[in-house]
Design a protein around this motif. Structure first.
Motif, PDB file in Angstrom:
ATOM      1  N   ALA A  52       0.816  -1.213   0.000  1.00 49.23           N
ATOM      2  CA  ALA A  52       0.000   0.000   0.000  1.00 49.23           C
ATOM      3  C   ALA A  52       0.851   1.264   0.000  1.00 49.23           C
ATOM      4  CB  ALA A  52      -0.940  -0.003   1.207  1.00 49.23           C
ATOM      5  N   VAL A  53       1.916   1.295   0.796  1.00 48.84           N
ATOM      6  CA  VAL A  53       2.728   2.519   0.848  1.00 48.84           C
ATOM      7  C   VAL A  53       3.556   2.698  -0.414  1.00 48.84           C
ATOM      8  CG1 VAL A  53       2.797   2.676   3.356  1.00 48.84           C
ATOM      9  CG2 VAL A  53       4.597   1.406   2.162  1.00 48.84           C
ATOM     10  N   TRP A  54       3.976   1.599  -1.040  1.00 48.87           N
ATOM     11  CA  TRP A  54       4.720   1.732  -2.289  1.00 48.87           C
ATOM     12  C   TRP A  54       3.804   2.115  -3.444  1.00 48.87           C
ATOM     13  CZ3 TRP A  54       9.371   3.059  -2.359  1.00 48.87           C
ATOM     14  CH2 TRP A  54      10.339   2.526  -1.521  1.00 48.87           C
ATOM     15  N   ALA A  55       2.526   1.864  -3.297  1.00 55.83           N
ATOM     16  CA  ALA A  55       1.568   2.251  -4.341  1.00 55.83           C
ATOM     17  C   ALA A  55       1.258   3.747  -4.322  1.00 55.83           C
ATOM     18  CB  ALA A  55       0.270   1.456  -4.176  1.00 55.83           C
ATOM     19  N   SER A  76      -5.150   2.101   6.928  1.00 60.73           N
ATOM     20  CA  SER A  76      -5.709   1.101   7.849  1.00 60.73           C
ATOM     21  C   SER A  76      -6.319  -0.115   7.155  1.00 60.73           C
ATOM     22  CB  SER A  76      -6.724   1.751   8.791  1.00 60.73           C
ATOM     23  OG  SER A  76      -7.772   2.357   8.089  1.00 60.73           O
ATOM     24  N   PRO A  77      -6.933  -0.008   5.954  1.00 58.67           N
ATOM     25  CA  PRO A  77      -7.437  -1.233   5.319  1.00 58.67           C
ATOM     26  C   PRO A  77      -6.345  -2.269   5.072  1.00 58.67           C
ATOM     27  CG  PRO A  77      -8.428   0.697   4.289  1.00 58.67           C
ATOM     28  CD  PRO A  77      -7.343   1.204   5.192  1.00 58.67           C
ATOM     29  N   ALA A  78      -5.196  -1.828   4.545  1.00 57.08           N
ATOM     30  CA  ALA A  78      -4.098  -2.768   4.308  1.00 57.08           C
ATOM     31  C   ALA A  78      -3.549  -3.305   5.621  1.00 57.08           C
ATOM     32  CB  ALA A  78      -2.980  -2.073   3.525  1.00 57.08           C
ATOM     33  N   LEU A  79      -3.437  -2.436   6.623  1.00 52.84           N
ATOM     34  CA  LEU A  79      -2.952  -2.879   7.929  1.00 52.84           C
ATOM     35  C   LEU A  79      -3.903  -3.900   8.535  1.00 52.84           C
ATOM     36  CD1 LEU A  79      -1.071  -2.761  10.353  1.00 52.84           C
ATOM     37  CD2 LEU A  79      -2.189  -0.644  11.079  1.00 52.84           C
ATOM     38  N   ASN A  80      -5.180  -3.677   8.405  1.00 50.68           N
ATOM     39  CA  ASN A  80      -6.160  -4.632   8.945  1.00 50.68           C
ATOM     40  C   ASN A  80      -6.070  -5.985   8.253  1.00 50.68           C
ATOM     41  OD1 ASN A  80      -7.756  -3.677  11.152  1.00 50.68           O
ATOM     42  ND2 ASN A  80      -8.660  -2.138   9.806  1.00 50.68           N
ATOM     43  N   ARG A  81      -5.815  -5.992   6.944  1.00 50.80           N
ATOM     44  CA  ARG A  81      -5.669  -7.271   6.241  1.00 50.80           C
ATOM     45  C   ARG A  81      -4.455  -8.037   6.768  1.00 50.80           C
ATOM     46  NH1 ARG A  81      -7.203  -3.982   1.814  1.00 50.80           N
ATOM     47  NH2 ARG A  81      -5.036  -3.786   1.068  1.00 50.80           N
ATOM     48  N   ASP A  82      -3.372  -7.326   7.009  1.00 51.26           N
ATOM     49  CA  ASP A  82      -2.187  -7.981   7.578  1.00 51.26           C
ATOM     50  C   ASP A  82      -2.465  -8.497   8.987  1.00 51.26           C
ATOM     51  OD1 ASP A  82      -0.365  -7.712   5.447  1.00 51.26           O
ATOM     52  OD2 ASP A  82       0.083  -5.635   6.002  1.00 51.26           O
ATOM     53  N   LEU A  83      -3.197  -7.724   9.779  1.00 51.00           N
ATOM     54  CA  LEU A  83      -3.494  -8.150  11.152  1.00 51.00           C
ATOM     55  C   LEU A  83      -4.369  -9.404  11.156  1.00 51.00           C
ATOM     56  CD1 LEU A  83      -4.134  -4.676  12.838  1.00 51.00           C
ATOM     57  CD2 LEU A  83      -2.161  -6.183  13.174  1.00 51.00           C
ATOM     58  N   LEU A  92      -7.623   0.108  16.172  1.00 53.89           N
ATOM     59  CA  LEU A  92      -7.126   1.196  15.334  1.00 53.89           C
ATOM     60  C   LEU A  92      -7.965   2.460  15.469  1.00 53.89           C
ATOM     61  CD1 LEU A  92      -6.085  -0.677  12.058  1.00 53.89           C
ATOM     62  CD2 LEU A  92      -4.734  -0.176  14.100  1.00 53.89           C
ATOM     63  N   SER A  93      -9.118   2.375  16.146  1.00 53.67           N
ATOM     64  CA  SER A  93      -9.901   3.599  16.378  1.00 53.67           C
ATOM     65  C   SER A  93      -9.121   4.590  17.242  1.00 53.67           C
ATOM     66  CB  SER A  93     -11.236   3.262  17.053  1.00 53.67           C
ATOM     67  OG  SER A  93     -11.023   2.802  18.391  1.00 53.67           O
ATOM     68  N   LEU A  94      -8.160   4.078  18.023  1.00 56.30           N
ATOM     69  CA  LEU A  94      -7.347   4.941  18.874  1.00 56.30           C
ATOM     70  C   LEU A  94      -6.444   5.875  18.057  1.00 56.30           C
ATOM     71  CD1 LEU A  94      -6.273   2.290  21.531  1.00 56.30           C
ATOM     72  CD2 LEU A  94      -7.888   4.162  21.881  1.00 56.30           C
ATOM     73  N   LEU A  95      -6.200   5.532  16.797  1.00 54.25           N
ATOM     74  CA  LEU A  95      -5.318   6.344  15.963  1.00 54.25           C
ATOM     75  C   LEU A  95      -5.945   7.668  15.568  1.00 54.25           C
ATOM     76  CD1 LEU A  95      -3.860   3.596  13.581  1.00 54.25           C
ATOM     77  CD2 LEU A  95      -2.929   4.435  15.738  1.00 54.25           C
ATOM     78  N   THR A  96      -7.269   7.761  15.649  1.00 52.71           N
ATOM     79  CA  THR A  96      -7.953   9.003  15.277  1.00 52.71           C
ATOM     80  C   THR A  96      -8.746   9.602  16.439  1.00 52.71           C
ATOM     81  OG1 THR A  96      -9.743   7.636  14.361  1.00 52.71           O
ATOM     82  CG2 THR A  96      -8.136   8.522  12.807  1.00 52.71           C
ATOM     83  N   THR A  97      -8.588   9.056  17.627  1.00 58.81           N
ATOM     84  CA  THR A  97      -9.254   9.630  18.797  1.00 58.81           C
ATOM     85  C   THR A  97      -8.518  10.888  19.226  1.00 58.81           C
ATOM     86  OG1 THR A  97      -9.967   7.446  19.555  1.00 58.81           O
ATOM     87  CG2 THR A  97      -9.973   9.223  21.181  1.00 58.81           C
ATOM     88  N   ALA A  98      -9.239  12.003  19.299  1.00 59.03           N
ATOM     89  CA  ALA A  98      -8.633  13.266  19.734  1.00 59.03           C
ATOM     90  C   ALA A  98      -8.587  13.317  21.249  1.00 59.03           C
ATOM     91  CB  ALA A  98      -9.421  14.452  19.193  1.00 59.03           C
ATOM     92  N   ILE A  99      -7.627  14.061  21.774  1.00 57.22           N
ATOM     93  CA  ILE A  99      -7.487  14.163  23.230  1.00 57.22           C
ATOM     94  C   ILE A  99      -8.744  14.763  23.845  1.00 57.22           C
ATOM     95  CG2 ILE A  99      -6.417  16.466  23.308  1.00 57.22           C
ATOM     96  CD1 ILE A  99      -5.280  13.428  25.383  1.00 57.22           C
ATOM     97  N   ALA A 100      -9.427  15.639  23.121  1.00 58.52           N
ATOM     98  CA  ALA A 100     -10.629  16.277  23.649  1.00 58.52           C
ATOM     99  C   ALA A 100     -11.806  15.299  23.723  1.00 58.52           C
ATOM    100  CB  ALA A 100     -11.021  17.472  22.793  1.00 58.52           C
TER     101      ALA A 100
END
Length: 449
Positions: A52-55, A76-83, A92-100
């Motif tokens: 995905a990153v090379w694409a 995240s879609p490619a990461l989820n497939r690997d997981l 992975l929802s924690l990656l977009t959770t804001a501190i507020a």
């Protein structure tokens, strides 16, 4: 402790534990040094993510890097497939959770004081020589301070811009602590001119509390700070509100620990530059963080700062040019020295980037005593640098998925520490991310026993 405080304490510790679990599991993706490797170090375990990153096209990377939600949505879609292939499940929802978004309260719900406000002329004088975004940060910070009617200690004050506005807008008595005497002099002169209740202490924040260390206080007017009388009382007291806007690394950590020892009634802190620490690795504050398996070096602690939301296109282009040059020379020096390891170079002056890559290589070789011998086809080495840059940008892009999570981990370590010390804590944002990415505000008040 009331029910809200109990819930908040549970919420912060629970969120910290979730973040810690994610960061421990994903360490292979973000605890990396892109300059030191010649391939995606995690490609074998995460082949879909590597594909995905090379694409991605090179001209897409900066846009993705500047917007966390878009970056996560893209990768995240490619990461989820690997997981799934690995039989793992990360939150992975924690990656977009804001501190507020954490907890039941934030700084917008605090009982904030009504500022007296500044006239147009006053604001012009108060904001003179302060860059626009910095003035916006100061005014937003002050607007989020709660109404406590306590004297204020401004930590790492510089010229005391923050304390000056608090003294004017809130009518509070302010003591501004700063270790550079010329800044104290300039700040005190301004305070005297405006007849503000603001006094400067010229002191080393790391010397406070240490035995047999002299700390000087600056009298008004400031003439010879170095010859001033020693400070006989601790600047942090119980009946006080301590504030710090972007005190770096160990400086704001020092304030937290000293305030907790002194039982300081209230704190308002916006952390910054987590990597500026005296130890080689991060020293966790809270009991929870001390139990984590994460061992964070100064390099690792720079990850939260790697978001170029403010850089303009010219700055971005110069940054990419510098990295390509550094990587090109790095490949060259490995060949010349026959040592396959990264050789760090000192900071560059921007004027050096207006020269040629050849000049840069000659400067770097002289600086590091590298014998270039016959390896002088500099354009070929620049091509190597550009190719390596394509790799390092993609390694960094994946690591940046976790930069917000790591910053929240660090912030919640501070929040949990304060809770352990008997404070009610509220974490939120005091300004927009476009004003400063370091927009987190930690408010704490000592709770009655």
């Amino acid at each position: 402790m009331n029910q809200d405080n109990l819930q908040q304490q549970f919420t912060y510790s629970q969120q910290f534990s979730k973040l810690n679990q994610l960061l421990e599991k994903s360490a292979a993706l973000w605890l990396v040094r892109a300059f030191e490797v010649n391939a995606l170090p995690w490609a074998q375990d995460f082949p879909q993510l590597a594909e995905a990153v090379w694409a991605l096209a090179d001209d897409e990377l900066d846009g993705l890097d500047a917007e966390q939600s878009l970056l996560v949505k893209t990768l995240s879609p490619a990461l989820n497939r690997d997981l799934r292939a690995l039989g793992q499940d990360w939150d992975l929802s924690l990656l977009t959770t804001a501190i507020a978004d954490i907890g039941i309260t934030d700084t917008t719900k605090v009982d904030k004081a009504q500022d007296r406000g500044l006239s147009f002329d006053d604001e012009a004088h108060f904001s003179a020589h302060i860059k626009g975004r910095k003035w916006q940060q100061i005014t937003a910070f002050v607007q989020h301070l709660p109404q406590l009617n306590l004297p204020v200690l401004e930590w790492c004050a510089g010229k005391g811009h923050l304390g000056r506005l608090i003294a004017k807008a809130r009518g509070a008595e302010v003591v501004s602590l700063e270790w550079q005497a010329p800044l104290c002099e300039a700040g005190q002169a301004f305070a005297d001119k405006w007849q503000l209740s603001q006094t400067f202490i010229c002191a080393d924040a790391f010397a406070i509390g240490a035995e047999h260390r002299a700390i000087a206080t600056v009298e008004t007017p400031v003439e010879h700070p170095s010859a001033a009388n020693p400070l006989t009382t601790h600047p942090l007291t119980a009946q006080q509100q301590a504030v710090a806007l972007h005190a770096c690394g160990d400086l704001h950590v020092r304030l937290l620990t000293l305030a907790a020892e002194a039982g300081t009634q209230a704190l308002a802190i916006s952390p910054c530059c987590y990597h500026l620490i005296q130890a080689s690795h991060y020293q966790p504050l809270s009991i929870l963080a001390q139990q984590s398996s994460l061992k964070l070096s100064r390099h690792d602690l720079q990850l939260p700062l790697q978001q170029s939301v403010i850089a303009n296109p010219k700055q971005q282009a110069l940054r990419h040019q510098e990295i390509a040059w550094r990587l090109g020379f790095d490949a060259l020096q490995r060949e010349c020295r026959q040592i396959d390891e990264y050789l760090p170079l000192p900071s560059l002056k921007q004027s050096q980037l207006s020269g040629s890559f050849t000049d840069f290589c000659l400067w770097a070789a002289e600086t590091k005593a590298v014998n270039l011998a016959k390896n002088r086809d500099f354009e070929a080495w620049l091509d190597v640098g550009r190719q390596r840059q394509q790799l390092t940008r993609r390694i960094d892009l994946v690591a940046h998925l976790f930069r917000s999570a790591l910053e929240q981990w660090l912030i919640l370590d501070r929040a949990c520490f304060l809770q352990e010390q008997g404070y009610g804590v509220c974490v939120g944002e005091f300004c927009a991310n476009s004003v400063t990415p370091r927009n987190t505000l930690i408010l704490a008040q000592k709770m009655a026993v």
